[in-house]
Design an enzyme around this catalytic site. Structure first.
Site, short mmCIF file in Angstrom:
data_model
loop_
_atom_site.label_atom_id
_atom_site.label_comp_id
_atom_site.label_asym_id
_atom_site.label_seq_id
_atom_site.Cartn_x
_atom_site.Cartn_y
_atom_site.Cartn_z
N TYR A 278 0.82 -1.22 0.00
CA TYR A 278 0.00 0.00 0.00
C TYR A 278 0.85 1.27 0.00
O TYR A 278 2.05 1.20 0.18
CB TYR A 278 -1.07 -0.01 1.09
CG TYR A 278 -0.72 -0.11 2.56
CD1 TYR A 278 0.55 0.02 3.06
CD2 TYR A 278 -1.76 -0.32 3.49
CE1 TYR A 278 0.79 -0.06 4.42
CE2 TYR A 278 -1.52 -0.40 4.85
CZ TYR A 278 -0.24 -0.27 5.31
OH TYR A 278 0.00 -0.35 6.65
N GLU A 279 0.19 2.38 -0.27
CA GLU A 279 0.90 3.67 -0.45
C GLU A 279 1.97 3.58 -1.53
O GLU A 279 3.03 4.18 -1.42
CB GLU A 279 1.55 4.12 0.87
CG GLU A 279 0.60 4.68 1.89
CD GLU A 279 0.01 6.03 1.47
OE1 GLU A 279 0.64 6.77 0.72
OE2 GLU A 279 -1.12 6.30 1.92
N GLY A 280 1.69 2.81 -2.58
CA GLY A 280 2.67 2.63 -3.66
C GLY A 280 3.56 1.44 -3.38
O GLY A 280 4.31 1.43 -2.41
#
Lengths: 606, 606
Positions: B440-442
């Site tokens: 998550y978050e890239g």
């Protein structure tokens, strides 16, 4: 939902083009039925069973888990029916001796069967899988009476078996085993103690479970030299093999685990359970270790199974999922975005899985051939040679293939992005399931000590020398100075491989010298040394697969793309994975001081 | 059962001896209250809350999970009470502005607070954690009215917030967002669409949840340039902030995930939900990215949290668990075996965790200082410099620290052997929980493209040059040619570090040249390049920690062992971990051909 198709083409390639299984089978008269036609037919049936019966139970079993109540274990929905089908199909008996009802096919085929079943559903496959250990023990060390009593039932699959080693206070260090065996005076023994982590230790698939138990006789010497082996059935049976009454062994609980949730991991309480001694008194560990190599290859398999399953599913996802445009220019202008397989890093992850799955499979099949020879050769020298080689390669296979299996399963999750973390897709389950593989049957650390401490240093490097002579022989045979028609293309593999083997030998000698002065060098180098060895061994098999592919392409062959893909995967392996040995080569030689100098009380200041 | 004690000594060491937090705070008049005494007191309170309230809910929440029924989510037992205590203690407002009820302490302290809370219970910490993202968005881009309406409640913690980006068809590729926003003519918008993977998207901790939603206005340009940002509250409220009626957003389901089970991951269905535009039309992504760096540092934290928690527990276990004798000779003759901490490989695993936890903490705190400057400096140049530096270092921190976090958590399981696989101990949960952090978050792949593609190549290497000048400046300043009294001891760190930095620069230049001819070099090199960068950056901080420790030891200091242990851990890092750059250095330069040449149809022959 996970999907799976058995890699029959790859299996055929390895058996026929790379590892010459059929000439190998021909050396054993008892394997005369093991012809390509029969084996193809068997594997096709096996594939069907795995794809249609076992795979659909994989995720549902993870969700449901095993149920424990009042000492009884209920396996997940569908497990019992699948097991009955398995027994009815004669799958358990495939590669066991004719004498007790087996079909007498080569052990290597049993391993390939296990690979397919284990990929489709590892948790399920553990129930029949554990039986093989018990069967091997009885086969090798049991009396005729014991074989007659137990082996027939186990070979049919009517009963299953277990290996009861671990206790709460000890797993690796079996010298600490406390379970007691008191002679009853009638040739039987009363076994009392607690065993933990017993896979398939209790279940509802069969009416009886045959436990092979490590225990101590009264006045046995302390430590590992005072351990004996016992057969302890869950249920007693009469002369005709009919079950009579319950023995004094009860499942106290099952473990709540990270994964392999369909496989029951039992705590077994033995309370004056009646057992029979198997093998000589106090030689239990030696008896166990006679087939430890095969058991460990069976565990190494889990790394490959996880990698294959994760790869097949990640590959399909990567072809379908659309995200961003390829940096090198739009690939699918009519779609909202390009499929993620266009992105180099996604390909790197997929190819890493592919290289590990196929390279690992070759390593396993090579070991499986050795197992055939060990179990069936009449040539004592060949048998010994094979045993020696298998002993050398086993810790590498077990630890290396399970470590890269964990890596591969994690890469599979990564290809799926956030969706990989969601249970529904099944990718995270593969990570959880395979995580056990670097722990049981000897952790990676224990395998590494076995390799460097016992197999290399104790043999004064002989085992390594003999294996590396084989690799260097191959290198010489395929290189520029040989008559190999593909030598020019092979050079890109041969050169780094032979360099790495030379360095492997040198590092081994240097470590041996250093370890003489400081024993901590063994433990401090061991895991990096083992991983180095793994990459080199896998490199050897990738080079062989490339050579075999060049040879096929030089002739008239139909599926040319298959062979081209092999060569390109070999190129990937040597360019992107093999260089990992550079770092390992440095860190394995580091002084143990950096590990040992910090007093344990100074490891934390909370 | 997991245990945890907040690493207050290590926090103090970094703030005072290594990273000079107090002189840094003095630059900002509004931080005058941030004195060592106050901060020590705050952190001690925070530690108590984490150890006594949050930690005990960690494993129970994993077991229980979140409950979903009729659009409502019930968080695990104890979560609500802990959240109320958190709000009552003023923890949510710690480092937010005085204007809307915050305590005005530096953002860096908020991050350190989040570290402790996240280590004790990451799932719980996500609820207040997600609020910070929403608060930052409103703070930076909201109108005064919006700030008054939402920021006070969020700062108190009476309400929480979310970030709604992902949709079923897109996560990374936000240009594909389909959620629509239709103007209602009264200044509000009707938002319709489905958002998935919304952390804290629905829960029972607060009466209201403020969603920040990416959506498209009618006739907005296609792709990323047509996305706007909206505030969509779950509940409407009146002028006094009292909740009135329900808005048109409903939780459709929550995800069944591998880990972070106490944290609800919601599917949110927006059906003509009333929203307010925040920031300019079609500039939603730019607005989001203004604080993406801080959000990503918050996620990088998860790597450290998992590492610290796993390390603390593995260390205790390794001291207690008895198995085998040390190869270098018996250590505890009066016990049945030696504790496993005597074995070099166990120490290697523990020290790897220790080096990553402490090295990573230093990296995060360095970034936290930059965040202080960005948010509070009046000096525009200093602000810009800090922003530039944070932009460069963020993808490294996010991807590298989460990747090593996953590795560390797995090592913790490995130290426990088979017991690591059993839920009861909690070690496997850390692996499952931290696994989300590289996604998550890239994902790691996206961070790597951000680093190499945007931060390095687009800036023509300027960002790297400026950072590596700082590192090389440090190297020069502490090396043999300087007046540093510890230069002799520092040489073992300075030499490999400066060599690695020089190589980093060279590889970057070579990759830039290659990428001009073949764009696929960017993607094919990116992840290895990022990991290389991570090891170098961490090396820089270990060298700084060693230098600081030598300096302390040269004076009169009480806890000398603490500083000695730091130096020895730095030695471990440079001898055993840092050499990983050798392999990365080779693989990152490999031709993309090995990744791209295989047609996707040839990746499998099933």
């Amino acid at each position: 939902m996970l999907s799976y198709k058995a890699p029959l083409n790859d299996i055929k390639f390895l058996m026929e083009d790379v590892l010459d299984f059929y000439p190998h089978f021909e050396k054993f008269p008892e394997f005369e039925e093991a012809t390509p036609d029969l084996i193809d037919a068997i594997f096709q049936e096996c594939a069907k069973f795995c794809e249609n019966e076992l795979l659909p139970l994989n995720q549902s079993a993870d969700k449901e888990g095993c149920h424990f109540e009042n000492g009884e274990v209920k396996t997940p929905k569908g497990f019992k029916a699948a097991y009955e089908q398995y027994v009815a199909g004669g799958w358990q008996s495939l590669s066991h001796g004719l004498e007790y009802g087996g079909q007498g096919l080569p052990p290597s085929l049993g391993l390939i069967k296990s690979e397919m079943m284990g990929t489709a559903n590892w948790s399920w496959a553990m129930y029949p899988g554990l039986s093989h250990g018990a069967m091997n023990t009885i086969d090798l060390h049991g009396s005729t009476k014991q074989k007659e009593k137990y082996l027939t039932k186990l070979t049919e699959g009517t009963w299953t078996g277990t290996m009861c080693l671990t206790e709460p206070q000890c797993g690796t260090d079996l010298g600490q085993v406390k379970t007691k065996a008191i002679p009853n005076g009638d040739g039987t023994y009363s076994i009392t103690g607690t065993k933990i982590f017993i896979s398939a230790g209790e279940h509802d698939l069969t009416d009886n479970i045959i436990h092979i138990v490590l225990a101590r006789l009264p006045d046995a010497p302390e430590g590992t030299r005072g351990i004996s082996l016992f057969i302890v059935p869950k249920m007693h049976s009469d002369e005709q093999g009919n079950i009579t009454d319950r023995n004094g062994v009860v499942c106290g609980s099952i473990e709540d685990k990270m994964g392999i949730k369909g496989s029951a991991t039992a705590v077994l309480n033995f309370d004056n359970a009646i057992g029979e001694l198997i093998g000589p008194e106090n030689k239990g560990l030696e008896c166990m270790f006679t087939f430890m190599n095969t058991a460990r290859i069976g565990t190494a398999l889990q790394g490959i199974c996880a990698t294959e399953l994760s790869y097949q599913n990640a590959l399909e996802y990567a072809k379908e999922r659309l995200s961003m445009r390829a940096l090198s220019g739009t690939k699918e202008p009519d779609k909202v975005a390009d499929p993620i397989i266009c992105h180099p890093d996604v390909r790197k992850m997929l190819l890493t899985q592919k290289a590990f799955a196929e390279g690992g499979r070759a390593m396993i099949y090579y070991a499986a051939k050795l197992a055939d020879t060990i179990e069936h050769s009449k040539d004592e020298k060949a048998k010994k040679r094979a045993d020696y080689r298998l002993g050398f390669i086993t810790p590498i296979l077990k630890a290396f293939l399970t470590e890269v299996g964990v890596e591969s399963a994690n890469l599979g999750v990564q290809v799926f992005g956030g969706h990989g973390y969601i249970k529904e897709w099944g990718m995270e389950q593969i990570v959880r399931d395979v995580r056990i593989s670097t722990l049981y049957e000897g952790t990676t650390g224990i395998q590494a000590l076995d390799l460097l401490g016992r197999k290399i240093l104790l043999s004064r490097g002989k085992s390594l020398k003999s294996f590396s002579m084989e690799v260097l022989g191959f290198c010489k045979d395929k290189s520029m100075i040989s008559s190999n028609p593909h030598k020019r293309q092979m050079n890109k593999f041969i050169w780094p491989l032979s360099k790495a083997v030379a360095n492997w030998q040198q590092c081994s000698v240097r470590l041996a010298m250093k370890a003489k002065k400081n024993r901590d060098y063994v433990g401090s180098a061991s895991v990096d040394y083992l991983m180095y060895s793994g990459y080199v061994v896998m490199g050897y098999f990738w080079a062989q697969m490339a050579q075999a592919s060049y040879e096929k392409l030089a002739g008239e062959v139909e599926n040319r793309d298959f062979y081209r893909a092999k060569i390109k995967t070999a190129e990937f392996y040597f360019e992107r994975i093999f260089p990992r040995i550079k770092s390992l080569s440095a860190t394995m030689m580091a002084d143990p001081k950096s590990l040992m100098q910090l007093d344990q009380e100074l490891l934390s200041f909370l």
